[in-house]
Design an enzyme around this catalytic site. Structure first.
Site, PDB file in Angstrom:
ATOM      1  N   ARG A  37       0.773  -1.256   0.016  1.00  7.77           N
ATOM      2  CA  ARG A  37      -0.107  -0.216   0.163  1.00  7.77           C
ATOM      3  C   ARG A  37       0.912   1.248  -0.109  1.00  7.77           C
ATOM      4  NH1 ARG A  37      -5.109  -1.589   3.932  1.00  7.77           N
ATOM      5  NH2 ARG A  37      -6.662  -2.288   2.178  1.00  7.77           N
ATOM      6  N   LYS A 202     -13.055  -9.436   8.395  1.00  5.05           N
ATOM      7  CA  LYS A 202     -14.250  -8.218   8.450  1.00  5.05           C
ATOM      8  C   LYS A 202     -15.399  -8.703   7.999  1.00  5.05           C
ATOM      9  CE  LYS A 202     -10.647  -4.873   7.999  1.00  5.05           C
ATOM     10  NZ  LYS A 202      -9.991  -3.600   6.964  1.00  5.05           N
ATOM     11  N   GLY A 360      -6.119  -5.169   1.347  1.00  6.32           N
ATOM     12  CA  GLY A 360      -4.924  -5.116   1.937  1.00  6.32           C
ATOM     13  C   GLY A 360      -4.122  -6.582   2.225  1.00  6.32           C
ATOM     14  N   GLY A 384     -12.703  -3.762   1.392  1.00  7.18           N
ATOM     15  CA  GLY A 384     -14.215  -3.382   1.459  1.00  7.18           C
ATOM     16  C   GLY A 384     -14.634  -2.273   0.553  1.00  7.18           C
TER      17      GLY A 384
HETATM   18  N1  LIG Z   1     -10.944 -18.780   9.812  1.00 12.04           N
HETATM   19  C1  LIG Z   1     -10.424 -17.550  10.404  1.00 12.04           C
HETATM   20  N2  LIG Z   1     -10.361 -16.993  11.571  1.00 12.04           N
HETATM   21  C2  LIG Z   1      -9.870 -15.985  12.043  1.00 12.04           C
HETATM   22  N3  LIG Z   1      -9.404 -15.152  11.133  1.00 12.04           N
HETATM   23  C3  LIG Z   1      -9.209 -15.191   9.909  1.00 12.04           C
HETATM   24  C4  LIG Z   1      -9.778 -16.461   9.391  1.00 12.04           C
HETATM   25  N4  LIG Z   1      -9.797 -16.688   8.058  1.00 12.04           N
HETATM   26  C5  LIG Z   1      -8.835 -15.564   7.748  1.00 12.04           C
HETATM   27  N5  LIG Z   1      -8.569 -14.859   8.718  1.00 12.04           N
HETATM   28  C6  LIG Z   1      -7.859 -13.398   8.993  1.00 12.04           C
HETATM   29  O1  LIG Z   1      -8.540 -12.408   8.001  1.00 12.04           O
HETATM   30  C7  LIG Z   1      -7.536 -11.558   7.945  1.00 12.04           C
HETATM   31  C8  LIG Z   1      -7.890 -10.583   6.729  1.00 12.04           C
HETATM   32  O2  LIG Z   1      -9.188 -10.399   6.599  1.00 12.04           O
HETATM   33  P1  LIG Z   1      -9.610  -8.887   5.853  1.00 12.04           P
HETATM   34  O3  LIG Z   1     -11.072  -8.905   5.963  1.00 12.04           O
HETATM   35  O4  LIG Z   1      -8.985  -7.760   6.696  1.00 12.04           O
HETATM   36  O5  LIG Z   1      -8.887  -9.001   4.454  1.00 12.04           O
HETATM   37  P2  LIG Z   1      -8.758  -8.040   3.324  1.00 12.04           P
HETATM   38  O6  LIG Z   1     -10.247  -7.644   2.761  1.00 12.04           O
HETATM   39  O7  LIG Z   1      -7.924  -8.580   2.336  1.00 12.04           O
HETATM   40  O8  LIG Z   1      -8.277  -6.608   3.905  1.00 12.04           O
HETATM   41  P3  LIG Z   1      -8.803  -5.182   3.974  1.00 12.04           P
HETATM   42  O9  LIG Z   1     -10.432  -5.288   3.924  1.00 12.04           O
HETATM   43  O10 LIG Z   1      -8.468  -4.967   5.369  1.00 12.04           O
HETATM   44  O11 LIG Z   1      -8.551  -4.438   2.919  1.00 12.04           O
HETATM   45  C9  LIG Z   1      -6.089 -12.089   7.926  1.00 12.04           C
HETATM   46  O12 LIG Z   1      -5.384 -11.412   9.022  1.00 12.04           O
HETATM   47  C10 LIG Z   1      -6.536 -13.527   8.273  1.00 12.04           C
HETATM   48  O13 LIG Z   1      -5.728 -14.009   9.423  1.00 12.04           O
HETATM   49  O1  LIG Z   2      -7.952  -2.248   5.121  1.00 14.21           O
HETATM   50  C1  LIG Z   2      -8.842  -1.524   4.669  1.00 14.21           C
HETATM   51  O2  LIG Z   2      -9.744  -2.106   4.096  1.00 14.21           O
HETATM   52  C2  LIG Z   2      -8.689  -0.091   4.641  1.00 14.21           C
HETATM   53  O3  LIG Z   2      -7.448   0.164   5.089  1.00 14.21           O
HETATM   54  C3  LIG Z   2     -10.147   0.573   5.336  1.00 14.21           C
HETATM   55  O4  LIG Z   2      -9.786   0.306   6.725  1.00 14.21           O
HETATM   56  P1  LIG Z   2     -10.865  -0.095   7.759  1.00 14.21           P
HETATM   57  O5  LIG Z   2     -11.632  -1.285   7.351  1.00 14.21           O
HETATM   58  O6  LIG Z   2     -10.402  -0.433   9.212  1.00 14.21           O
HETATM   59  O7  LIG Z   2     -11.770   1.269   7.551  1.00 14.21           O
END
Ligand SMILES: Nc1ncnc2c1ncn2[C@@H]1O[C@H](COP(=O)(O)OP(=O)(O)OP(=O)(O)O)[C@@H](O)[C@H]1O
Ligand SMILES: O=C(O)[C@H](O)COP(=O)(O)O
Length: 403
Positions: A37, A202, A360, A384
């Site tokens: 990033r 998330k 990310g 997101g």
């Molecule tokens: N079964 C699980 N239980 C708990 N955590 C998990 C599981 N599977 C994946 N994860 C965690 O989910 C995290 C990533 O989730 P996130 O929703 O933030 O991903 P992303 O969409 O790529 O990132 P962002 O939305 O932050 O840009 C990782 O740190 C991973 O360890």
């Molecule tokens: O990791 C992300 O998806 C962005 O940096 C936004 O972070 P946030 O979900 O904490 O708003």
């Protein structure tokens, strides 16, 4: 939307330019485990600095609670930005206070500063319009021009994303322009089958997106922490896995609607479980067990999709015309739980369709697990944000750059 090229044509020498970036990078203590990033915003920061702007970079990192918290300091990201720029980057230990004002006032033409985490200020994320506006006023005092380039945060109605651009002449940076350019194609001209793979942690944010995806995608593959709310909705025991209990009724309705709409909603058939979350620092062996998705022991946590699910998901991706993947399939940061994410990444590489990886952590997973970024159609910095863009939603941070 005016772009940074127009700003550069107007001339920026001597002007203070506020760049709202997304430097929300994964950290192990103070070590950045993936700097994707930061690299993504370099073209914008470089172009501004090289043409004599006084560049003020701001971002959030993690989810601190509206007050300073050293764990979420942007200092490591500022240091890395300096290394990548090959220049000294000043760092303000607050966001709009004395340190920020002094650092910004001390910038010479072409110099770059980073101010501390925007979310150390309650006004940044406040739901109260007046509170956000007050913080946006303080941010506006630091700059003459606003460049929005934090694509990963454009879905957030936050002060620096939404309220600040209304107070300054505003432009889209190169990253936002590029992300929107690619993702727009996915909303206009999707080659089918359109397969969406969703995982990550998330869960509440992303479950809402499924509502819309049911009208757009042909196939939805569910993994990561998101899977357990679905398995629970099917009536299975999910033990101590990540669960969004209040979303179970909504997810039940999604499953019914998917069936009615002819959308294939595919859930894990097996998962890797353990009694506790692994130690991501020591990476000590976690010794997980593989169990069927309907046989998760009550005292165990699901942490990755299992081998049968890996094969199943690879087969569901093999004939895709378009794939959008957001969210790791498991806790990929630990080697014992990385196989599901690896299998999906490999399946994206193998499919002839156009592939987009969003998020990310998803992008970080692809890189840290050793995959070649160029093997994917597009790697988006937004998780997101890209999902909500594909939903067709008006994103606050993009709308704010438009008027
Ligand atoms: N079964 C699980 N239980 C708990 N955590 C998990 C599981 N599977 C994946 N994860 C965690 O989910 C995290 C990533 O989730 P996130 O929703 O933030 O991903 P992303 O969409 O790529 O990132 P962002 O939305 O932050 O840009 C990782 O740190 C991973 O360890
Ligand atoms: O990791 C992300 O998806 C962005 O940096 C936004 O972070 P946030 O979900 O904490 O708003």
């Amino acid at each position: 939307m005016k772009t940074i090229d127009e700003l550069l044509t107007e001339g920026v020498a001597g002007r203070r330019v506020f760049v709202r970036a997304d430097l929300n990078v994964p950290l192990d203590g103070t070590t950045i485990t993936d700097d994707g990033r930061i690299r993504a915003v370099l073209p914008t920061v470089k172009a501004l600095a090289e043409t004599g702007a006084r560049v003020v970079v701001a971002s959030h990192l993690g989810r601190p609670k509206g007050a300073p918290d050293p764990v979420f300091s942007l200092a490591p990201a500022a240091a890395r930005l300096g290394e990548l720029l090959g220049a000294d980057v000043a760092f303000a230990t607050d966001t709009v206070g004395e340190s920020a004002q002094t650092v910004v006032a001390g910038l010479a033409d072409g110099q770059v500063a980073v101010v501390e985490n925007l979310r150390f200020n309650a006004g940044e994320t406040s739901k109260d319009d007046a509170e956000r506006a007050a913080f946006a006023e303080q941010l506006a005092a630091l700059a003459d021009v606003y460049v929005g380039d934090g694509f990963g945060a454009v879905h957030r109605k936050h002060a620096s994303v939404y309220d600040l651009p209304a107070r300054l002449p505003h432009y889209a940076g190169y990253l936002i322009a590029n992300e929107v350019g690619v993702l727009k194609k996915l909303t206009e001209d999707v080659k089918r089958p359109y397969v969406v793979a969703l995982g990550g942690a998330k869960v509440s944010d992303k479950l809402a997106v499924i509502d819309q995806l049911l009208a757009k995608a042909d196939r939805l593959l569910i993994g990561g922490g998101m899977a357990y709310t679905f398995l629970k909705a099917k009536g299975y025991e999910v033990g101590i896995s990540l669960l969004q209990e209040d979303q179970v009724p909504a997810v039940t309705e999604y499953m019914e609607r998917a069936e009615k709409n002819g959308v294939e909603l595919v859930l894990p058939v097996d998962v890797l479980v353990a009694p506790e979350f692994p130690d991501l620092k020591t990476k000590a062996p976690a010794n997980p067990t593989t169990v069927a998705a309907d046989a998760i022991p009550a005292d165990q946590e699901g942490l990755d999709i299992g081998p049968e699910t890996r094969k199943l998901y690879a087969s569901k991706l093999a004939d895709a015309g378009t794939v959008f993947w957001n969210g790791p399939m498991g806790v990929f940061e630990h080697p014992d739980y990385a196989e599901g994410t690896k299998a999906v990444a490999q399946a994206l590489i193998d499919t002839p369709g156009f592939t987009v990886v969003g998020g990310g952590d998803s992008a970080a997973a692809v890189r840290t697990l050793g995959f070649d970024e160029s093997a994917f159609g597009h790697i988006s910095t937004g998780g997101g944000a890209s999902l909500e863009y594909l939903e067709g939603k008006t994103l606050p941070g993009l709308a704010a750059l438009e008027d």
